[in-house]
Design a protein around this motif. Sequence first.
Motif, short mmCIF file in Angstrom:
data_model
loop_
_atom_site.label_atom_id
_atom_site.label_comp_id
_atom_site.label_asym_id
_atom_site.label_seq_id
_atom_site.Cartn_x
_atom_site.Cartn_y
_atom_site.Cartn_z
N THR A 114 16.72 30.44 65.81
CA THR A 114 16.66 31.65 65.97
C THR A 114 17.16 32.84 64.88
O THR A 114 16.94 33.88 64.84
CB THR A 114 17.38 32.03 67.27
N PHE A 115 17.79 32.15 63.88
CA PHE A 115 18.20 32.85 62.64
C PHE A 115 17.17 32.68 61.55
O PHE A 115 16.75 31.83 61.19
CB PHE A 115 19.61 32.51 62.04
N SER A 116 17.10 34.16 60.98
CA SER A 116 16.10 33.90 59.74
C SER A 116 16.46 33.20 58.78
O SER A 116 15.41 32.72 58.06
CB SER A 116 16.03 35.36 59.22
N HIS A 117 17.41 33.10 58.35
CA HIS A 117 17.76 32.28 57.16
C HIS A 117 17.70 30.50 57.19
O HIS A 117 17.48 29.98 56.46
CB HIS A 117 19.52 32.17 57.00
N ASN A 118 17.11 30.24 58.71
CA ASN A 118 16.81 28.72 58.87
C ASN A 118 15.30 28.62 58.70
O ASN A 118 14.71 27.47 58.86
CB ASN A 118 16.94 28.57 60.35
N TYR A 119 14.63 29.77 58.31
CA TYR A 119 13.02 29.48 58.14
C TYR A 119 12.64 29.75 56.57
O TYR A 119 13.29 30.48 55.83
CB TYR A 119 12.47 30.88 58.92
N HIS A 120 11.75 28.94 56.26
CA HIS A 120 11.51 28.75 54.89
C HIS A 120 10.16 29.53 54.46
O HIS A 120 9.93 29.63 53.17
CB HIS A 120 11.18 27.27 54.63
N TYR A 121 9.28 29.79 55.48
CA TYR A 121 8.08 30.31 54.96
C TYR A 121 7.81 31.82 55.63
O TYR A 121 8.40 31.81 56.97
CB TYR A 121 6.99 29.39 55.47
N TRP A 122 7.60 32.69 55.16
CA TRP A 122 7.60 34.23 55.66
C TRP A 122 5.83 34.70 55.83
O TRP A 122 5.25 34.55 54.50
CB TRP A 122 8.41 35.06 55.27
N GLY A 123 5.41 35.35 56.55
CA GLY A 123 4.01 36.17 56.48
C GLY A 123 4.39 37.43 56.11
O GLY A 123 5.38 37.87 55.96
N GLN A 124 3.16 38.21 55.88
CA GLN A 124 3.47 39.35 55.35
C GLN A 124 3.88 40.87 56.33
O GLN A 124 4.07 41.72 55.99
CB GLN A 124 1.89 39.77 54.43
N GLY A 125 3.54 40.17 57.49
CA GLY A 125 4.04 41.24 58.55
C GLY A 125 2.83 42.00 59.07
O GLY A 125 1.74 42.34 58.19
N THR A 126 2.90 42.38 60.31
CA THR A 126 1.84 43.20 60.89
C THR A 126 2.52 44.09 61.87
O THR A 126 3.53 43.96 62.42
CB THR A 126 0.86 42.30 61.79
N GLU A 127 2.12 45.42 61.56
CA GLU A 127 2.64 46.65 62.21
C GLU A 127 2.18 46.88 63.74
O GLU A 127 0.97 46.77 64.09
CB GLU A 127 2.42 47.88 61.32
N VAL A 128 3.16 47.11 64.41
CA VAL A 128 3.01 47.30 66.08
C VAL A 128 3.74 48.70 66.37
O VAL A 128 4.92 48.80 66.08
CB VAL A 128 3.38 46.33 66.88
#
Length: 121
Positions: free
Chosen positions: A103-117
């Motif tokens: 559940t922590f962001s530092h555990n994740y290696h890949y990130w998408g560009q984001g989508t706005e809601v």
Amino acid sequence: VQLQASGGGLVQAGGSLSLSCVASARTFTLAWFRQPPGKEREFVAAINSFGNTDYGASVKGRFTISRDNTKNTVYLQMASLKAEDTAVYYCAGRRIDTVAVATFSHNYHYWGQGTEVTVSS
């Protein structure tokens, strides 16, 4: 691994919206994080390859995360949306897997560009 998120938009409070994120290759745990305007990025939901899920406290009971491994895609179904759900939503992936959902962001290696809601009140 590249992640491509889509599905964001403008919705009225109380409405629903679905996000999707396609990974370019198999990814173990897939997750959604969000960053509200002027605030820190926060955990929304995650699902690992075992099918275990976890949700942030503010979305539990309203959001549902799911995945389609045949399409390397993760989905986030959002219901009963509130103004405070307004944020840029990011999908993320891990190259390792654990039974416990990260559940922590530092555990994740890949990130998408984001989508706005944006949820209008």
